[in-house]
Design an enzyme around this catalytic site. Structure first.
Site: not given
Length: 493
Positions: A288, A327, A356
């Protein structure tokens, strides 16, 4: 992938409203290519050439960068700056038009976060100051508690705060349904001088927050479910006073997106793809979202090998790759980018694909539910999103790879594009959600465990990835890029 702003923790940074330095948006016109090839040749070649082994070198680089920079690649940090430079320089060498896009963010440093119940049984409660909360005066706020109504939308509406009952008091509100900003604003409008939100589950305090310091109207903090219920029961019997003591500093920093696009292709038919490059401060963020970032980078390089940046050999449509910053702080990089576009520039983007977390160690193959066939959550994406989902599903079906839908729930960078009517899609292999027994049967792995047990943690490293899932999703990216770079007819463009 960012956590939800409500019912989940909120990050410690957010965007300043104005950009510090707005780099060129790489939207210069380019000659139209020859009639688009519709034989799928480019897509087939990219799928053959792109491999997990090839993309792994980028993951290893991101891990190396994190290891050399305090263990993370968070927005505004040296680790993120080094990651952005690596992506930028690699793509420039491959012939892309590459640009940085700088913007400002804030970092929150909490010095004091304390709630004290006053009276004969004085005690301190475990407390988490909200990110970008307003600080209390020195020594804290001392005031009686006032209870917001608990219903399906607790503390979200003016009706949850009876007139006159909250003036000069600290509102006690249960977590759930609406955002922390909405709860805070409703409490402040009722006259509350502070707000304490108690959790709806678990044993930890609510870790909430706002997008920027400007959203912090009154001092706000979170406590545990048990403490919230105990205070609610006590206040129902008589007045309960507390001292809320919060001290938080907000520091401005600068971070940057990386934008790269092919030199050729129709500038009025842009195929846009994105992934976020920043990690959370707690870890290196290799799944991530090093995984999505590495995947896009490897596909971009293979597209360059196919002549994407050579005169007369480029794709019919311009392909634009983006690596977003911040983000994890609320989609700030992608929001900033879209906000800088003119209406024409938005219309020129034919579609946006988002990747993602595509190598989760206990994965499920999710595809964003563009047509809302699952009837879950936020509904269908803009026109064209259903066709994007169909393209990805069809490719996975041919590969005999199981898959299922994932709601456009606003947790990643497709959000600003969808909000502006741009069709979107992409894949995802799961975050903190729990794998069901049925999913374990379909995909393997461990039922009852998170898709990524290391989500937002120090364990999100090279050692904790599923490279088979990574390889599958790299093929999805390659197929989509190869298809849409040459032919947008399936989405009516």
């Amino acid at each position: 992938m960012r956590a939800h702003r409500n019912r989940r923790s909120i990050p410690a940074l957010a965007a300043l409203a104005a950009a510090a330095v707005a780099a060129p948006l790489l939207l210069t016109a380019s000659p139209a290519a020859a009639a688009p090839a519709r034989d799928g040749k480019l897509a087939k070649e990219l799928v053959e050439e792109v491999t997990a082994r090839g993309a792994y070198r980028h993951l290893a680089k991101f891990q190396q960068i994190a290891d050399a920079n305090g263990g993370n690649r968070a927005a505004g940090s040296p680790g993120h700056a080094a990651s952005a430079a690596y992506v930028h320089d690699t793509l420039k060498k491959a012939g892309y038009q590459v640009s940085y896009q700088d913007f400002d963010i804030f970092e929150a440093h909490t010095r004091t976060e304390r709630t004290t119940v006053l009276g004969a049984d004085t005690r301190e409660l475990a407390t988490a100051a909200f990110t970008f909360t307003k600080s209390t005066p020195a020594g804290g706020l001392v005031a009686p508690l006032a209870l917001a109504r608990v219903d399906e939308t607790p503390g979200c509406d003016a009706a949850d705060y009876p007139a006159g009952a909250f003036a000069g008091k600290i509102a006690l509100v249960k977590r759930g349904s609406c955002t922390f900003v909405e709860k805070q604003k409703a409490a402040a409008a009722a006259g509350a001088i502070g707000v304490i939100v108690y959790n709806h589950s678990g044993t930890t305090p609510v870790r909430g927050g706002f997008s920027s310091p400007a959203e912090g109207v009154i001092p706000s903090a979170g406590i545990t479910l048990a403490d919230g219920e105990a205070l609610t029961a006590a206040a129902a019997k008589g007045e309960v006073s507390v001292r809320l003591d919060l001290d938080q500093e907000h520091v401005k920093k600068t971070t940057r997106n990386v934008i790269a696009e092919t030199r050729g292709g129709r500038a009025d038919k842009v195929v846009a793809l994105g992934s976020h490059l920043d990690s959370v401060p707690e870890g290196p963020g290799i799944n991530d979202n090093g995984s999505g970032s590495a995947g896009l980078l490897e596909v971009a390089l293979k597209l360059a090998d196919e002549g994407a940046n050579k005169k007369g050999k480029g794709p019919a449509n311009k392909v634009r790759f983006a690596w977003w910053s911040a983000e994890e702080l609320g989609l700030l990089g992608s929001e900033h980018y879209v906000a800088q576009l003119s209406e024409k520039q938005k219309k020129d983007i034919a579609l946006y694909l988002n990747f993602d977390m595509i190598a989760s160690p206990n994965p499920v193959q999710f595809v964003y539910d563009g047509d809302d066939s699952d009837k879950v959550g936020e509904g269908a994406g803009p026109a064209g999103s259903a066709q994007i989902e169909a393209l990805i599903n069809g490719f996975l079906d041919k590969k005999k790879k199981p898959h299922e839908g994932s709601d456009f729930d606003g947790r990643s960078d497709y959000g600003p594009f969808i909000a502006n009517g741009i069709p979107a899609g992409g894949t995802f292999t799961g975050a903190e959600g729990i794998k069901t027994a049925e999913q374990a049967k379909r995909y393997g792995g461990t039922a009852g465990a998170p898709y990524d047990p290391n989500y937002h943690g120090a364990g999100d490293t090279l050692k904790n990835l599923d490279l088979k899932a990574f390889d599958t999703n790299l093929d999805v990216i390659a197929h989509a890029v190869g298809t849409y770079a040459q032919d947008l007819s399936s989405i009516g463009k």
